[in-house]
Design a protein around this motif. Structure first.
Motif, PDB file in Angstrom:
ATOM      1  N   TYR A   1       2.376   5.311  -4.526  1.00 57.60           N
ATOM      2  CA  TYR A   1       1.276   4.781  -3.690  1.00 57.60           C
ATOM      3  C   TYR A   1       0.495   3.760  -5.437  1.00 57.60           C
ATOM      4  O   TYR A   1       0.034   2.854  -5.131  1.00 57.60           O
ATOM      5  CB  TYR A   1      -0.111   6.156  -3.653  1.00 57.60           C
ATOM      6  CG  TYR A   1      -1.504   5.621  -4.159  1.00 57.60           C
ATOM      7  CD1 TYR A   1      -2.678   5.050  -3.163  1.00 57.60           C
ATOM      8  CD2 TYR A   1      -2.545   6.099  -5.431  1.00 57.60           C
ATOM      9  CE1 TYR A   1      -3.295   4.649  -3.232  1.00 57.60           C
ATOM     10  CE2 TYR A   1      -3.306   6.052  -5.331  1.00 57.60           C
ATOM     11  CZ  TYR A   1      -4.216   4.872  -4.532  1.00 57.60           C
ATOM     12  OH  TYR A   1      -5.799   4.598  -4.503  1.00 57.60           O
ATOM     13  N   ARG A   2       0.830   4.330  -6.271  1.00 63.12           N
ATOM     14  CA  ARG A   2      -0.083   3.899  -7.607  1.00 63.12           C
ATOM     15  C   ARG A   2       0.713   2.286  -7.759  1.00 63.12           C
ATOM     16  O   ARG A   2      -0.164   1.568  -8.540  1.00 63.12           O
ATOM     17  CB  ARG A   2      -0.448   4.532  -8.984  1.00 63.12           C
ATOM     18  CG  ARG A   2      -0.671   5.925  -8.304  1.00 63.12           C
ATOM     19  CD  ARG A   2      -1.318   6.869  -9.982  1.00 63.12           C
ATOM     20  NE  ARG A   2       0.481   7.113 -10.635  1.00 63.12           N
ATOM     21  CZ  ARG A   2       0.557   8.385 -10.311  1.00 63.12           C
ATOM     22  NH1 ARG A   2      -0.170   9.258  -9.789  1.00 63.12           N
ATOM     23  NH2 ARG A   2       1.794   8.879 -11.075  1.00 63.12           N
TER      24      ARG A   2
ATOM     25  N   HIS B   1      -7.210  -1.665 -10.143  1.00 68.22           N
ATOM     26  CA  HIS B   1      -6.066  -0.617 -10.752  1.00 68.22           C
ATOM     27  C   HIS B   1      -6.769   0.013  -9.379  1.00 68.22           C
ATOM     28  O   HIS B   1      -7.490   0.935  -8.458  1.00 68.22           O
ATOM     29  CB  HIS B   1      -7.060   0.002 -11.611  1.00 68.22           C
ATOM     30  CG  HIS B   1      -8.219   1.058 -11.504  1.00 68.22           C
ATOM     31  ND1 HIS B   1      -8.314   1.843 -11.205  1.00 68.22           N
ATOM     32  CD2 HIS B   1      -9.188   0.250 -11.743  1.00 68.22           C
ATOM     33  CE1 HIS B   1      -9.538   1.983 -11.149  1.00 68.22           C
ATOM     34  NE2 HIS B   1     -10.126   1.310 -11.450  1.00 68.22           N
TER      35      HIS B   1
ATOM     36  N   PRO C   1       3.068  10.089  -5.674  1.00 68.28           N
ATOM     37  CA  PRO C   1       1.435   9.567  -6.247  1.00 68.28           C
ATOM     38  C   PRO C   1       1.938   8.690  -6.401  1.00 68.28           C
ATOM     39  O   PRO C   1       0.609   7.097  -6.639  1.00 68.28           O
ATOM     40  CB  PRO C   1       1.045  10.974  -6.455  1.00 68.28           C
ATOM     41  CG  PRO C   1       1.224  11.877  -6.223  1.00 68.28           C
ATOM     42  CD  PRO C   1       2.775  11.560  -5.349  1.00 68.28           C
TER      43      PRO C   1
ATOM     44  N   ALA D   1      -7.037   5.766 -10.076  1.00 67.61           N
ATOM     45  CA  ALA D   1      -5.853   5.698 -11.310  1.00 67.61           C
ATOM     46  C   ALA D   1      -6.130   4.607 -12.307  1.00 67.61           C
ATOM     47  O   ALA D   1      -6.366   3.893 -12.364  1.00 67.61           O
ATOM     48  CB  ALA D   1      -4.607   5.913 -10.636  1.00 67.61           C
TER      49      ALA D   1
ATOM     50  N   GLN E   1      -4.218  10.768  -3.386  1.00 68.26           N
ATOM     51  CA  GLN E   1      -3.055   9.369  -3.094  1.00 68.26           C
ATOM     52  C   GLN E   1      -2.493   9.327  -2.145  1.00 68.26           C
ATOM     53  O   GLN E   1      -1.872   7.922  -1.643  1.00 68.26           O
ATOM     54  CB  GLN E   1      -2.067   8.958  -4.728  1.00 68.26           C
ATOM     55  CG  GLN E   1      -3.444   9.286  -5.566  1.00 68.26           C
ATOM     56  CD  GLN E   1      -3.270   8.727  -7.102  1.00 68.26           C
ATOM     57  OE1 GLN E   1      -1.757   9.587  -7.405  1.00 68.26           O
ATOM     58  NE2 GLN E   1      -3.393   8.679  -8.079  1.00 68.26           N
ATOM     59  N   VAL E   2      -1.679  10.299  -1.865  1.00 73.06           N
ATOM     60  CA  VAL E   2      -0.250  10.719  -0.403  1.00 73.06           C
ATOM     61  C   VAL E   2      -0.971  10.233   0.986  1.00 73.06           C
ATOM     62  O   VAL E   2      -0.310  11.004   1.963  1.00 73.06           O
ATOM     63  CB  VAL E   2       0.329  11.306  -0.821  1.00 73.06           C
ATOM     64  CG1 VAL E   2       1.167  11.099  -2.436  1.00 73.06           C
ATOM     65  CG2 VAL E   2       0.072  12.773  -0.859  1.00 73.06           C
TER      66      VAL E   2
ATOM     67  N   ASN F   1     -12.339   5.585 -12.568  1.00 69.67           N
ATOM     68  CA  ASN F   1     -11.198   5.643 -11.504  1.00 69.67           C
ATOM     69  C   ASN F   1     -12.030   4.663 -10.391  1.00 69.67           C
ATOM     70  O   ASN F   1     -10.666   4.893  -9.570  1.00 69.67           O
ATOM     71  CB  ASN F   1     -11.120   6.847 -11.935  1.00 69.67           C
ATOM     72  CG  ASN F   1      -9.955   8.066 -12.654  1.00 69.67           C
ATOM     73  OD1 ASN F   1      -8.644   7.010 -13.215  1.00 69.67           O
ATOM     74  ND2 ASN F   1     -10.895   8.571 -13.865  1.00 69.67           N
ATOM     75  N   SER F   2     -12.850   4.894 -10.044  1.00 68.93           N
ATOM     76  CA  SER F   2     -13.647   4.366  -9.212  1.00 68.93           C
ATOM     77  C   SER F   2     -12.998   4.893  -7.939  1.00 68.93           C
ATOM     78  O   SER F   2     -12.808   4.087  -7.002  1.00 68.93           O
ATOM     79  CB  SER F   2     -12.488   2.697  -8.511  1.00 68.93           C
ATOM     80  OG  SER F   2     -12.236   2.856 -10.113  1.00 68.93           O
TER      81      SER F   2
ATOM     82  N   THR G   1       0.950  -0.945  -0.194  1.00 70.60           N
ATOM     83  CA  THR G   1      -0.288   0.035   0.012  1.00 70.60           C
ATOM     84  C   THR G   1       1.265   1.668  -0.007  1.00 70.60           C
ATOM     85  O   THR G   1       0.095   2.052  -0.255  1.00 70.60           O
ATOM     86  CB  THR G   1      -0.849   0.003   1.773  1.00 70.60           C
ATOM     87  OG1 THR G   1       0.019   0.041   2.726  1.00 70.60           O
ATOM     88  CG2 THR G   1      -1.730  -1.325   1.232  1.00 70.60           C
TER      89      THR G   1
ATOM     90  N   LEU H   1      -7.376   2.686  -6.694  1.00 73.71           N
ATOM     91  CA  LEU H   1      -8.118   4.393  -6.779  1.00 73.71           C
ATOM     92  C   LEU H   1      -7.459   4.983  -7.248  1.00 73.71           C
ATOM     93  O   LEU H   1      -6.511   6.211  -6.398  1.00 73.71           O
ATOM     94  CB  LEU H   1      -8.779   3.985  -5.390  1.00 73.71           C
ATOM     95  CG  LEU H   1      -9.451   2.612  -5.084  1.00 73.71           C
ATOM     96  CD1 LEU H   1     -10.060   2.624  -3.633  1.00 73.71           C
ATOM     97  CD2 LEU H   1     -10.159   1.734  -5.927  1.00 73.71           C
TER      98      LEU H   1
END
Lengths: 132, 566
Positions: free
Chosen positions: A102-103, A114, A99, A118, B55-56, B229-230, A83, A116
């Motif tokens: 994270y991805r 995928h 970021p 992205a 995201q972060v 993108n959910s 994660t 979230l």
């Protein structure tokens, strides 16, 4: 082998994912070492002891579970690879550093999704109607 | 700046921004000022910054993309935090209980639509006359048929995807939806198939529909089709889901509406004679944060069901009816989760696309609240995130040892998370005059009183939560019997609930000035040329997500206001 290479290698044993990216491994190791300064080296030592065994993964698993501090760090090592985030010793969360990290978390690939926020590429409207 | 306008609108969320656009479209010469407490931009770079922040973030909760906005970070017009954690919530709300009001909002340019899921069902015709039909609550001062043309217009404004043939029987329509309904996910179709032969529950059929959504199923008004993108809640990276940045940009860039951001309204000051109050505000982005003031022939309050009554009360505006701030409502929501018999592959596509609408109305509504049900496409939602699933599978917290690692952990995780499914229910809450917003003694970063909230869940709502659980549980039982579902929980009703993010009521509309704050047009009973748009005007809350209805009412109010302009 260096600490850097051995941390990546033990991460590959713990996650079952191979090969893992060395730069990401370095970043993860540095983040963990900031909060578990004594234990990262000990975890690497445990890996070095296990790697000569017939089943290194099982040997590492047994070794870390025999030592609560190592078990905890093994858990956070898995968490950061899955994660990009982990729980610090004071039980606060250490957020993904970027970021892109994270991805790159393993969890999304493992669950056939995928990250979230992205969407997959290639993807586009309606990709979700299909079996992944 | 110019200090006299035809219309001053406070709040650049969906209601305020859409109101500005509509008035300008009807009366192009109108001078309009749109004020907002947030100072965020509404362009692509801003959206990407929100995505990066999400995201972060550690929590990935509703406010995570927006936490760094100055008004939130420094307490200048902060948002409530939008989490169900009472400590976090109470950084802004001051709650006196006995129950917790769990729904926040995003106080920013574009408002809470940045963070909404985009569901846009209409209210049912019966939702407008509960008193007449069931002897409960109050009737609205207008009917479904009165509002229907504005529903149609609001669907065009927001860009709603929906299937007319599915929805015509529930909510009669004069028009087609602007776009075809959103495509259901692979897993949604498995669930729909599993429920195809379920028997009616207590005589009510379980019918699965495609939820109308303000989410593009094809390119619409310059915005792309949904990219899946959910992360609809809390941020749509592509802009395919409507948010009010659409109308803020249109107002500012195409219609010559003056937009001022970073401006927190401190109070309204009644003026002598037959005119609207003076608007006093502070630009918190300046060093001085000095008070400025502006007058409009008309003033429109568009700052949601918490901030509108707060502003009204702190300004000492006429509240002889004692109705301002009362009848605060939400849709108390809960879910029953389980593992479907085969992978449904959640976290791919919109967070939900299908719903069950048949329990939104029925004779039980005399005693028990109705509810909308949704089939989630986001795993176990708030119940267990993928990250939490990783931890639960790898770690034994009692023994403090690893349980699984390597490919065994990967396999266990895939086996569990890909089968995660939730069936949510979002319940009706009746107006209760004791559920109210007042002013607290505590103040925010600009020395403005924070809202104090008294909130109690009554028996009608508790029965709705219990019945919602019962129906969801029986739907799961069918899937257990026929589709291999397992690990269903909770098995018994808990009466726990989440907020739906739908604050409603508090300046309700009605024909009687003794029991309502505004009339059916949104015009204050007590103050000349003071209008209210947004969900605070709802007399009752239905079971439908409120945005489409508040948008329809806003267009209606804007038309009424525009006819008074030269």
């Amino acid at each position: 082998m260096t600490h850097a290479a051995d941390f990546r290698a033990l991460s590959e044993l713990l996650t079952g994912e191979q090969p893992l990216d060395q730069a990401t491994a370095d970043a993860h190791r540095e983040r963990l070492a900031r909060h578990f300064p004594a234990d990262v080296d000990r975890l690497i030592d445990a890996y070095r002891a296990a790697v000569g065994q017939p089943d290194p993964g099982a040997a590492l698993f047994t070794a870390v579970n025999a030592d609560p501090a190592l078990a905890r760090l093994a858990r956070e090592t898995l968490a950061i690879w899955y994660t990009a985030q982990f729980t610090r010793p004071d039980n606060t969360q250490d957020a993904p550093d970027t970021p892109s990290r994270y991805r790159a978390g393993l969890v999304w690939k493992v669950i056939s999704a995928h990250p979230l926020s992205a969407a997959p590429v290639p993807g586009g409207y309606g990709y979700w109607t299909q079996h992944p | 700046m110019d200090t006299t306008y035809d219309v001053v609108i406070i709040g650049a969320g969906v209601a305020g921004a859409m109101c500005a656009c509509r008035i300008k479209e009807v009366k192009p010469q109108a001078r309009i000022l749109l004020l907002d407490a947030g100072d965020n931009d509404v362009d692509d770079d801003q959206r990407q910054a929100f995505v990066d922040a999400y995201q972060v973030s550690t929590a990935k909760n509703v406010p995570s993309p927006y936490a760094a906005l100055g008004n939130n970070k420094f307490g200048y017009a902060p948002s409530s935090d939008g989490t169900s954690d009472p400590v976090a919530m109470n950084r802004y709300y001051v709650e006196s209980g006995p129950d917790l009001f769990k729904s926040g909002f995003q106080r920013m340019v574009g408002g809470s639509t940045w963070a909404w899921r985009g569901n846009t069902p209409r209210f049912l015709p019966t939702d407008f006359d509960l008193k007449t039909r069931y002897g409960i609550a109050v009737d609205w001062p207008l009917t479904y048929n009165d509002l229907e043309p504005y529903y149609a217009q609001a669907e065009v404004e927001l860009g709603v995807s929906g299937n007319r043939d599915e929805w015509e029987p529930l909510t009669p329509r004069s028009t087609d939806y602007p776009m075809p309904g959103i495509a259901a996910s692979y897993g949604d179709e498995l669930v729909r198939a599993a429920l195809a032969d379920i028997e009616p529950i207590d005589g009510t059929p379980v019918t699965v529909l495609t939820t109308p959504q303000a989410r593009n199923s094809e390119e619409y008004q310059g915005r792309s089709a949904c990219q899946g993108n959910s992360s609809c809640i809390p941020i749509c990276p592509s802009g395919a889901k409507y948010d009010a940045s659409v109308h803020v940009r249109r107002a500012r860039d195409e219609l010559d509406v003056q937009v001022r951001t970073g401006c927190t309204v401190a109070r309204l000051v009644p003026r002598p004679g037959n005119v609207s109050p003076t608007v006093v505000f502070r630009d918190w982005t300046t060093t001085e944060r000095a008070e400025e003031q502006v007058n409009g022939t008309h003033v429109v309050l568009a700052v949601n069901a918490i901030e509108t009554p707060k502003l009204w009360l702190l300004s000492g505006l006429d509240n002889r009816s004692d109705q301002v701030g009362r009848n605060l409502m939400d849709h108390l929501a809960e879910e029953v989760v389980g593992l479907f018999g085969q992978p449904v592959f959640p976290y791919r596509g919109p967070q939900s696309t299908l719903s069950i609408e048949t329990f939104r109305d029925g004779p039980w509504r005399r005693t028990t609240g109705a509810f909308r049900m949704t089939i989630g496409n986001d795993g176990w939602g708030r119940f267990e995130s993928p990250s939490l699933a990783v931890d639960k599978l790898m770690w034994d917290p009692a023994a403090k040892k690893l349980k699984h690692y390597g490919t065994e952990l990967q396999d266990a995780l895939a086996e569990r998370v890909t089968r995660m499914l939730r069936i949510g229910y979002s319940t009706e809450q009746l107006p209760d005059s004791a559920n109210r917003v007042t002013l607290s003694d505590e103040r925010d970063g600009l020395d403005i009183p924070r809202p104090k909230i008294a909130f109690k869940i009554d028996d009608y709502s508790k029965r709705a939560l219990a019945y919602g659980h019962s129906v969801a549980r029986r739907i799961w039982q069918h899937m257990e019997d026929t589709a291999g579902a397992e690990e269903i929980e909770p098995l018994q009703p808990t009466l726990k609930f989440n907020g739906a993010g739908h604050p409603m009521g508090t300046t309700r509309m009605g024909t009687d000035r003794a029991t309502s704050v505004v009339n059916a047009d949104g015009l204050s009973h007590a103050h000349t040329n003071l209008w209210v748009v947004g969900p605070s005007v709802f007399p009752t809350g239905s079971t439908a997500n409120p945005t489409l209805t508040l948008a329809a009412l806003t267009l209606r109010t804007a038309d009424k206001l525009a006819t008074t302009l030269p």
